[in-house]
Each structure stands twice: as C-alpha cells, then as structure tokens.
Write a protein that holds these residues in place. Structure first.
Motif, PDB file in Angstrom:
ATOM      1  N   GLY A 125       0.821  -1.112  -0.129  1.00 29.77           N
ATOM      2  CA  GLY A 125       0.163  -0.065  -0.140  1.00 29.77           C
ATOM      3  C   GLY A 125       0.817   1.243  -0.078  1.00 29.77           C
ATOM      4  N   ARG A 126       2.152   1.095  -0.477  1.00 32.00           N
ATOM      5  CA  ARG A 126       3.132   2.277  -0.522  1.00 32.00           C
ATOM      6  C   ARG A 126       3.414   2.504  -2.187  1.00 32.00           C
ATOM      7  N   LEU A 127       3.890   3.815  -2.353  1.00 32.01           N
ATOM      8  CA  LEU A 127       4.160   4.212  -3.527  1.00 32.01           C
ATOM      9  C   LEU A 127       5.777   3.839  -3.413  1.00 32.01           C
ATOM     10  N   PRO A 128       6.266   2.880  -4.662  1.00 31.22           N
ATOM     11  CA  PRO A 128       7.468   2.591  -4.547  1.00 31.22           C
ATOM     12  C   PRO A 128       8.503   3.505  -5.262  1.00 31.22           C
ATOM     13  N   ILE A 129       9.654   3.933  -5.069  1.00 33.55           N
ATOM     14  CA  ILE A 129      10.646   4.700  -5.936  1.00 33.55           C
ATOM     15  C   ILE A 129      11.886   3.764  -5.981  1.00 33.55           C
ATOM     16  N   PHE A 130      12.007   3.329  -7.093  1.00 36.41           N
ATOM     17  CA  PHE A 130      13.247   2.528  -7.513  1.00 36.41           C
ATOM     18  C   PHE A 130      14.510   3.358  -8.080  1.00 36.41           C
ATOM     19  N   ILE A 131      15.618   3.281  -7.476  1.00 38.91           N
ATOM     20  CA  ILE A 131      16.738   4.092  -7.846  1.00 38.91           C
ATOM     21  C   ILE A 131      17.865   3.348  -8.110  1.00 38.91           C
ATOM     22  N   GLU A 132      18.464   3.483  -9.054  1.00 44.74           N
ATOM     23  CA  GLU A 132      19.671   2.786  -9.489  1.00 44.74           C
ATOM     24  C   GLU A 132      20.830   3.643  -8.965  1.00 44.74           C
ATOM     25  N   VAL A 172       8.002   4.103  -0.271  1.00 40.64           N
ATOM     26  CA  VAL A 172       9.174   2.800   0.161  1.00 40.64           C
ATOM     27  C   VAL A 172      10.336   3.125  -0.903  1.00 40.64           C
ATOM     28  N   LEU A 173      11.326   3.462  -0.413  1.00 43.71           N
ATOM     29  CA  LEU A 173      12.604   3.690  -1.514  1.00 43.71           C
ATOM     30  C   LEU A 173      13.328   2.334  -1.593  1.00 43.71           C
ATOM     31  N   LEU A 174      13.581   1.829  -2.885  1.00 42.50           N
ATOM     32  CA  LEU A 174      14.314   0.630  -3.267  1.00 42.50           C
ATOM     33  C   LEU A 174      15.743   1.097  -3.908  1.00 42.50           C
ATOM     34  N   LEU A 175      16.633   1.294  -3.371  1.00 40.84           N
ATOM     35  CA  LEU A 175      17.831   1.557  -3.676  1.00 40.84           C
ATOM     36  C   LEU A 175      18.735   0.475  -4.185  1.00 40.84           C
ATOM     37  N   ASP A 176      19.068   0.571  -5.411  1.00 43.16           N
ATOM     38  CA  ASP A 176      19.406  -0.852  -5.945  1.00 43.16           C
ATOM     39  C   ASP A 176      21.220  -0.719  -6.353  1.00 43.16           C
ATOM     40  N   ALA A 177      21.949  -1.815  -5.917  1.00 40.37           N
ATOM     41  CA  ALA A 177      23.248  -2.071  -6.243  1.00 40.37           C
ATOM     42  C   ALA A 177      24.242  -0.881  -5.598  1.00 40.37           C
ATOM     43  N   PHE A 178      24.251  -0.784  -4.324  1.00 38.46           N
ATOM     44  CA  PHE A 178      25.162   0.159  -3.495  1.00 38.46           C
ATOM     45  C   PHE A 178      26.666  -0.189  -3.946  1.00 38.46           C
ATOM     46  N   ASP A 179      26.851  -1.259  -4.371  1.00 43.64           N
ATOM     47  CA  ASP A 179      28.425  -1.628  -4.550  1.00 43.64           C
ATOM     48  C   ASP A 179      28.733  -0.961  -5.944  1.00 43.64           C
ATOM     49  N   GLU A 180      27.890  -0.529  -6.721  1.00 44.76           N
ATOM     50  CA  GLU A 180      28.244  -0.015  -8.018  1.00 44.76           C
ATOM     51  C   GLU A 180      28.424   1.394  -7.976  1.00 44.76           C
TER      52      GLU A 180
END
Length: 608
Positions: A125-132, A172-180
């Motif tokens: 029930g939240r708005l997802p924000i996907f960030i590379e 909800v924040l989805l932060l992808d690939a911290f290692d990059e």
C-alpha cells in the motif's frame, strides 16, 4: 501484463495517491488528479517500466519480470537463523534493510520485482521509488534522484513538495546496487541515507548490495541475505524460463552426472541462466565457472544464432571470434582499471574502446564494435545517456581473462600492485582476483596471495606460530587503526554513526579470516557507541563543508571480555592463515618442479 492485472494496478495506485493527497493536502496529483485515470495510468506505466528489462536469455526485446521471475527467499542470522519466503514488501518487516547477495544472485531483479508487486493486491500500500545507485554522482545525489523520480510520477517538482511527500508513511525507497557507487560518491551517499532516516522516519529504505560494502554497516539497518538456490530449485527455475520436455530432462541429467565442482556452483539465477544458453549451443555442461563465461562468449556471437533457422546477425567489425573476444577482454580490463563501472557514458565508452583498439593494433571501427556488443551479442545495452554491461560479472571475468591470457612481464607487476592498493580500490577488483585465483593460479599465488599474507605478517610483527600475547597485541593494533565516524543529533541529544574509518591500505580487511573478525567487532562497537559514548571521548575534525565530525577508535568501544574473545579469534585466524601460506608455498614448489621436469633433456637424446 494483461488488462485485468493493469486494472488492479490502477485501483491500487488510486488508493495510494488518494492517501498521499490527503496527507499532503496539496502536492501529489494537484487538484485531485488521483481521480483522473489518465494520470493514474501514467504513474502505473512509469512504475511498470521498472519491471521490463533485457536479459541474457531473451536478447531481442525487453522482458517483463513477472514472466520469468523465480521466487526469492531471504535469510536472517539474528537473533537466530530463519528463512523468509518473500513475494512482496508485505512479507518483510518495515525496518530499513540491506539485501545482501553475491554475484548473480538476482539482487536487482528481486528489488525490481518488489517494486512492481506494489501494483498488485499483495503490495504494502505504498508508492515505490526504484533508484539505480550507479547513477549517483557528486553532481546528482540521492535527493536529486528522489526528486527526479517523483517528477516522472507527475507532481510539481520543488523541495517543499518533496519534503511533504517524504514525511508521509506512503513511500518506500528501493535503492539498487550500493556496490556500484563510485568511491568518490560513497561517503556523500552514506550521509544522505543517514539524513533521510533522521528527517523522514516514516520512510522504509531497502538497499541491495554485494557483501563487504559500507551499506552493511549503516546503523539501524538490518542485513538480510538472499538465499542461494538449492538442487530442488533447478527444475522449476528452468521451467520458468521455458525449458521443458526432453530438453529439460536431458539438461537435469547432464547436471546430475557433472563434476561435483560444477554441481556445487549452480546455485544462482545467473549461472543457471548461463547454463541454458551454453547448453543450447554445446549440449554439455561446463566444468567450472571460467568455462561458463568462455563458452558464453562463443554462444552469444555465433552458435546461439545457428540454432535459429534463417537468422543471421551480421558482425560489423569483420573480426574473427578470437580477435573479437581479445578486444572485448582488453576493453573490460580497461573498464576495470578505471573504476569497474557497469555503466559508461558515451565519452568513457569510446575513450576506453579506442585505447583497446590501439593497444591491440586491430583494424576496427569503434561504432562497429558497439553494434556487435549491443545488437549481436547483447552483452551491453544502451540505457539513456549510458551504455551498460548486462551484468557486472562480465566485466570482472573478462578483465581477469585479459590478465590470464597475457604472457608479458607486466602481469607480475599487476599482481604486486594489486596487493598494495588502498582498500577502496582493492575492493573493486576482488571478484576479478577471485577469478584469477582459479584461471591463473600459479602467478596469482606467487605474486599476489603469498605477498599479501607475508606483508600482513610483517606489518603486524606476526610469527607463523603466534603466542596469545602476540595475538592480543595484533587485535589492539587493528582496533586502534580503525573506528566509527559519529554525529550528534542536537534535537534528540543522541549520537549516531555515519560510517567507519580505516587505514587507506587496509591489509587486515584484505585477509578473509581477519576481515570477518573486524566485521564482528564493528557490530559490537556500533551498539556500544550509542549506549556508552560521550563526545568528550571522541576526536573532532572540521570537514570541508564546515560541519564537525567525531571519530572514536574501536579499542575504546569494546570491553575486556570482547578483547579476550577476539584475542582467541585472532589467534585461530593467524593459525589458519599460516596453514594457507604453507599450502601456497607447497603448490609453487610442486609446480616449479613440474616445469623443471618438462625442460629436462633425456640423457639418451643428449648423447646423440
């Protein structure tokens, strides 16, 4: 995605947008645009784009994740070991989380799947924000990325509006690939993440990363691990990718009769997907990981297309397969030596490629190579203003292959210099070095593995049979060299950590047995800093932006009991490292004797 599923998504997003509108009164979907199905559809389609990606097994078109995704499971080790099946964000606690996974475990696909699941009735029930996170730079920080995402969702972009939206509990924040993230941007990103948690406590942040990064050390973040696939997962995984009937049975039978080494490594989505590609062309299972990547290159450039009647992709470079792979290896090596980036700007791409062409002295136009890599092999893809490798492991393997295939006197220098790198630079090439430990074992052992252990022993005055007092001294020296960076929350009058500092050249962290101990000590220190520490115990320093940062060493944050415990751990670790050093030396001796025997002339021939 069919119309019925889209209709559900529109309904879900309408409710979310409506809740955000009520909470902010004036921001998202101004003038009650949540009632406008056109606006909702735009938002829906924008989020849905996150779930459309190019894959190794489906080169020609973007594929919707829901069509091939195999369910992931998470593992937690604290307070006890538990496996968590996850189908949406509703299955995960609302804590801030780091999802840790090794090469090819599907971290990005998992985060993308969680994002699009928010369009279903299973969502949270939240708005997802996907960030590379690979796109984060000194000029484009995390808050810029959030602003950009919200703008694309259809609201007026300004800091006040963003602030109002982030204060709600509907993001909800989805932060992808911290290692990059580039090394020069990591510290600023950590500060942004810390600021985000302090300013917007209602937001959940989920970060994906490989092991051993600073993401796992962010205070208050819980680390969950992607569970590796098991033998029982293979058949349903293959079926999900469309493998069935006799072909499926032959593939499974080939795996069952393969070597234990290969069967043991088939535990990630990437390797199982590569296996399908290679098996389609070779009708056999490779014997090790390097063979996977070598056969993959052949497959994507020639044999794969030969399995499709009437399909011939023209190679514009006009280079033979051997020469083309040599150029790709050289290009990957230069990418690795320039920060191991997965995504390159056009300028970076052409600069490194032209250097590769010049180094090999091949007759090849840069644009022709780009066509072959992107359109024919699909090992890279064009992504807006970037050109990106489809997976980081491709750069890591083929850059290691460049070293392995070089026979000049520069190779020993590569290994010795790798052992002298700063920790941040060394961490970028650890997987590359891992591949070389298998494919170039002799030179890796002689010029890297042995020197790095002997340097560690020499730097810390360690004998190969240490006393307990020596182990204690080593522990305290390690703890005095590193510690936590601390800030004070004036409003709450509490201390919080913003990361940790270490020596530039961090030999202990480059030794696996010692690195594991340091991570455990860091966990204890992070807990103790908020409970028992005052600013008077810290060393203050003024940063470039004028703010004050406080540092405190690990040695001031661990108890006498901890010292005793980890003295024993260090003692055991040094014994293990010494044993490993002996095995390395025995291996070299054995190989040197073999080489000597090869060049020994038989007396029978020498007398003729």
């Amino acid at each position: 995605m069919d119309a019925e599923v889209s209709k559900i998504g529109y309904g879900v997003l309408t409710e979310i947008a409506k809740d955000i509108y009520k909470a902010t009164k004036h921001v998202l979907f101004k003038n009650k645009h949540w009632k406008d199905i056109t606006k909702i559809k735009k938002l829906h389609d924008k989020i849905l784009q996150v779930g459309s990606i190019k894959t190794i097994w489906q080169k020609d078109n973007d594929v919707y994740i829901g069509d091939f995704y195999y369910p992931s499971k998470l593992v937690t080790y604290h307070p006890h070991v538990a496996t968590i099946p996850v189908d949406s964000l509703s299955d995960i606690s609302k804590e801030n989380i780091v999802i840790e996974g090794t090469v090819g475990q599907g971290k990005s696909v998992f985060l993308r799947y969680l994002c699009i699941q928010e369009l279903s009735r299973k969502g949270s029930g939240r708005l997802p924000i996907f960030i590379e996170l690979r796109k984060i730079t000194a000029k484009f920080d995390l808050f810029n990325a959030i602003n950009e995402a919200l703008t694309s969702y259809g609201y007026d972009n300004n800091d006040v509006n963003t602030h109002d939206i982030l204060k709600t509990d509907k993001i909800v924040l989805l932060l992808d690939a911290f290692d990059e993230v580039e090394d020069c941007s990591t510290r600023d990103l950590l500060r942004s993440i810390d600021k985000l948690a302090a300013s917007y406590p209602n937001i959940q942040v989920i970060i994906s990363s490989r092991p051993g990064t600073d993401a796992q050390k962010i205070p208050t973040y819980k680390v969950l691990h992607l569970k590796k696939l098991e033998d029982k997962d293979r058949e349903p995984f293959f079926r999900k990718l469309g493998v069935k009937g006799k072909k499926l049975q032959h593939l499974l039978s080939s795996i069952n009769t393969s070597t234990a080494e290969v069967s043991g490594i088939l535990n990630t989505p990437l390797l199982l997907t590569l296996l399908i590609q290679v098996y389609n062309a070779e009708q056999s299972v490779p014997s090790n990981i390097p063979e996977f990547y070598e056969k993959l290159f052949t497959t994507v450039f020639s044999k794969h297309d030969k399995t499709k009647p009437g399909l011939t992709r023209l190679h514009k470079t006009q280079l033979g397969e051997f020469r083309l792979e040599e150029l790709f290896r050289t290009f990957c090596y230069l990418v690795a030596m320039n920060g191991m980036k997965v995504s390159l700007t056009d300028t970076e791409f052409y600069t490194l490629l032209n250097q590769s062409i010049s180094f090999l002295e091949v007759s090849c136009k840069a644009d022709d190579f780009r066509h072959d890599i992107v359109k024919v092999a699909c090992l890279m893809q064009e992504d807006g203003h970037f050109i990106s490798f489809i997976h980081k492991s491709l750069v890591e393997y083929f850059s290691s292959s460049f070293i392995k295939n070089r026979n000049d006197d520069k190779v020993p220098n590569f290994y010795t210099e790798s052992a002298k790198l700063s920790f941040s630079s060394w961490r970028r090439i650890t997987q590359m070095l891992s591949f070389l430990s298998e494919t170039d074992k002799y030179r890796h052992t002689k010029y890297y593995a042995i020197p790095i252990i002997t340097s560690f022993f020499k730097s810390y005055n360690i004998t190969e049979e240490p006393s307990e007092e020596q182990s204690r001294r080593v522990l305290l020296q390690i703890c005095n060299e590193r510690g936590l960076m601390i800030t004070e929350d004036i409003d709450d009058n509490e201390l919080s950590t913003t990361g940790w500092y270490r020596p530039s050249r961090d030999l202990p962290s480059m030794i696996p047995e010692i690195s594991d101990i340091i991570d455990e000590i860091d966990d204890i220190a992070t807990i103790n800093v908020s409970e028992n520490t005052t600013l008077e115990e810290c060393q203050a320093s003024i940063l470039e932006d004028g703010t004050t940062e406080y540092n405190i060493t690990f040695s001031k944050l661990i108890s006498d009991v901890d010292v005793a415990t980890y003295t024993n751990a260090i003692h055991t670790a040094i014994d293990s490292i010494a044993t490993r050093l002996k095995k390395h030396r025995d291996f070299l001796t054995k190989q040197d004797n073999k080489n000597s025997d090869i060049y020994t002339i038989d007396p029978y021939f020498s007398s003729k």
